[in-house]
Design a protein around this motif. Structure first.
Motif, PDB file in Angstrom:
ATOM      1  N   TRP A 322       0.836  -1.205   0.000  1.00 42.71           N
ATOM      2  CA  TRP A 322       0.000   0.000   0.000  1.00 42.71           C
ATOM      3  C   TRP A 322       0.872   1.257   0.000  1.00 42.71           C
ATOM      4  O   TRP A 322       0.547   2.241  -0.674  1.00 42.71           O
ATOM      5  CB  TRP A 322      -0.942  -0.006   1.201  1.00 42.71           C
ATOM      6  N   VAL A 323       1.972   1.227   0.755  1.00 45.37           N
ATOM      7  CA  VAL A 323       2.887   2.375   0.746  1.00 45.37           C
ATOM      8  C   VAL A 323       3.494   2.553  -0.637  1.00 45.37           C
ATOM      9  O   VAL A 323       3.590   3.674  -1.156  1.00 45.37           O
ATOM     10  CB  VAL A 323       4.000   2.186   1.802  1.00 45.37           C
ATOM     11  N   ALA A 324       3.882   1.433  -1.264  1.00 47.38           N
ATOM     12  CA  ALA A 324       4.510   1.506  -2.587  1.00 47.38           C
ATOM     13  C   ALA A 324       3.552   2.070  -3.631  1.00 47.38           C
ATOM     14  O   ALA A 324       3.919   2.955  -4.412  1.00 47.38           O
ATOM     15  CB  ALA A 324       4.991   0.116  -3.010  1.00 47.38           C
ATOM     16  N   VAL A 325       2.320   1.574  -3.656  1.00 46.12           N
ATOM     17  CA  VAL A 325       1.388   2.050  -4.682  1.00 46.12           C
ATOM     18  C   VAL A 325       0.988   3.505  -4.416  1.00 46.12           C
ATOM     19  O   VAL A 325       0.782   4.281  -5.361  1.00 46.12           O
ATOM     20  CB  VAL A 325       0.156   1.136  -4.777  1.00 46.12           C
ATOM     21  N   PHE A 326       0.906   3.902  -3.165  1.00 46.68           N
ATOM     22  CA  PHE A 326       0.633   5.311  -2.854  1.00 46.68           C
ATOM     23  C   PHE A 326       1.751   6.194  -3.399  1.00 46.68           C
ATOM     24  O   PHE A 326       1.493   7.250  -4.010  1.00 46.68           O
ATOM     25  CB  PHE A 326       0.493   5.502  -1.340  1.00 46.68           C
ATOM     26  N   CYS A 327       2.992   5.759  -3.205  1.00 48.71           N
ATOM     27  CA  CYS A 327       4.127   6.543  -3.691  1.00 48.71           C
ATOM     28  C   CYS A 327       4.213   6.513  -5.217  1.00 48.71           C
ATOM     29  O   CYS A 327       4.688   7.476  -5.831  1.00 48.71           O
ATOM     30  CB  CYS A 327       5.422   6.031  -3.072  1.00 48.71           C
ATOM     31  N   MET A 328       3.752   5.431  -5.842  1.00 50.05           N
ATOM     32  CA  MET A 328       3.665   5.408  -7.299  1.00 50.05           C
ATOM     33  C   MET A 328       2.717   6.492  -7.794  1.00 50.05           C
ATOM     34  O   MET A 328       3.001   7.191  -8.776  1.00 50.05           O
ATOM     35  CB  MET A 328       3.196   4.034  -7.782  1.00 50.05           C
ATOM     36  N   TRP A 329       1.580   6.618  -7.126  1.00 52.83           N
ATOM     37  CA  TRP A 329       0.633   7.672  -7.477  1.00 52.83           C
ATOM     38  C   TRP A 329       1.272   9.056  -7.316  1.00 52.83           C
ATOM     39  O   TRP A 329       1.170   9.905  -8.206  1.00 52.83           O
ATOM     40  CB  TRP A 329      -0.620   7.583  -6.593  1.00 52.83           C
ATOM     41  N   ILE A 330       1.949   9.279  -6.191  1.00 49.93           N
ATOM     42  CA  ILE A 330       2.569  10.577  -5.923  1.00 49.93           C
ATOM     43  C   ILE A 330       3.650  10.882  -6.964  1.00 49.93           C
ATOM     44  O   ILE A 330       3.709  11.997  -7.514  1.00 49.93           O
ATOM     45  CB  ILE A 330       3.174  10.603  -4.507  1.00 49.93           C
ATOM     46  N   GLY A 331       4.516   9.894  -7.237  1.00 51.04           N
ATOM     47  CA  GLY A 331       5.581  10.103  -8.210  1.00 51.04           C
ATOM     48  C   GLY A 331       5.041  10.390  -9.598  1.00 51.04           C
ATOM     49  O   GLY A 331       5.547  11.268 -10.309  1.00 51.04           O
TER      50      GLY A 331
END
Length: 350
Positions: A322-331
């Protein structure tokens, strides 16, 4: 399942399961235009439309089906890599951001590149090869020390510490309501029923991966990893096997990649959309290659690609996923905004 294992053996059964799941994913992802990059672009432009709806339906379908199966006792993912092993929050954050940036540069994530390559898109084939080679270098090659150093900054132990939430009736009901909400949003965007169904089947394929490998593992005398759809690792394994092995080792991942390609190719041929697409002046190769490198390294650092972490890991409520996909969205959103701002500024100055 025991009879199938006795007749065919675990490797053949796992490879067939991967191929079947891949066929469904490839065909439905192609038809629905499932793409995390496209969804992030809509959000960056503050236009919450059909591409976001497709991603939300797929994500919610996978999440709801997996959580309901766990709640009903038909699925146990406690030994899955995303939960059982030591995870890296620093890797999830850094890798997710890098992957999101690369997604925008390459105009698609790892799964979208594979799906589009089946229609004759040479840009995605070249970018996918760069992504795969970078992923292999990040896993076992020259980039592995850098990946390990970044991943070791902030780790989290396996087990309950890597679980975002315990599966409870409340969580199951919430996931079911999330799916209904996503479907309602999709219907409000005037999507065709076939597109909504295909998006839901993308999520169903993620569930099928978890369920089929769990069923094999539950009755096998051998240690069988419980897993679902992910693309960076299996793509690298498939490429290395084709290069180094006379006989392909059978596994879920080595069935998945050709299955996705075949499913997408079938739909592209039926719809008449298969055609050769090359790099053009408005699609510069250097951007695609840079995107491929960032996604290859980022996915290995984050513990999975947009589907491996975002969909498969997200469906089992893995914290790092969940942290990884959230950061994918942000990036991705940040990169799109910066690139758009840069183009606008150049247009004004010219």
């Amino acid at each position: 399942m025991e009879q199938l294992i006795d007749q065919f053996g675990e490797p053949k059964l796992l490879m067939a399961s991967g191929a079947g799941v891949g066929l469904v994913f490839g065909a439905t992802a192609y038809h629905s235009r499932f793409c995390l990059r496209a969804a992030t672009v809509e959000v960056a432009q503050l236009s919450f439309g059909p591409k976001l709806a497709i991603w939300l339906v797929a994500f919610a379908a996978g999440l709801a089906m997996v959580q309901i199966a766990i709640l009903s006792g038909h699925l146990d993912v406690s030994t899955a890599r995303q939960l059982a092993g030591t995870g890296s929050l620093s890797g999830a954050v850094t890798g997710g951001l890098l992957f999101g940036i690369g997604m925008i540069l390459a105009r698609g994530c790892a799964s979208r590149l594979l799906v589009l390559s089946a229609s004759g898109n040479l840009r995605t084939i070249v970018t996918g090869l760069v992504l795969t080679l970078t992923a292999q270098a990040s896993y076992r090659g020259v980039l592995a020390p850098m990946r390990e150093k970044l991943a070791g900054i902030w780790t989290v132990s396996g087990g309950s510490e890597r679980l975002l939430l315990e599966t409870t009736p409340v969580v199951g009901i919430a996931c079911g309501l999330a799916l209904l909400g996503a479907l309602a949003f999709g219907m409000s965007q005037n999507l065709r029923k076939s597109e909504l169904l295909s998006a839901a089947l993308v999520g169903t394929a993620v569930f099928a991966g978890w369920f089929l490998t769990y069923r094999v593992a539950a009755v096998s005398f051998e240690v069988v990893p419980i897993q679902s759809i992910t693309f960076t690792g299996p793509s690298a394994d498939t490429l290395m096997a084709l290069v180094n092995e006379r006989v392909l080792p059978m596994s879920f991942g080595l069935g998945l990649v050709p299955g996705v390609f075949t499913g997408a190719l079938s739909v592209a041929l039926v719809t008449g959309e298969a055609k050769i697409q090359r790099f053009e002046a408005d699609t510069p190769m250097e951007k695609y290659l840079a995107g491929g490198v960032l996604m290859g390294f980022g996915s290995m650092l984050a513990g999975g690609c947009a589907v491996g972490a975002g969909m498969s890991g997200g469906a089992i409520l893995a914290l790092t996923a969940w942290v990884a996909v959230f950061c994918m969205w942000i990036g991705a959103i940040g990169t799109h905004v910066l690139m758009t701002w840069g183009r606008d500024a150049r247009s004004v100055n010219s």
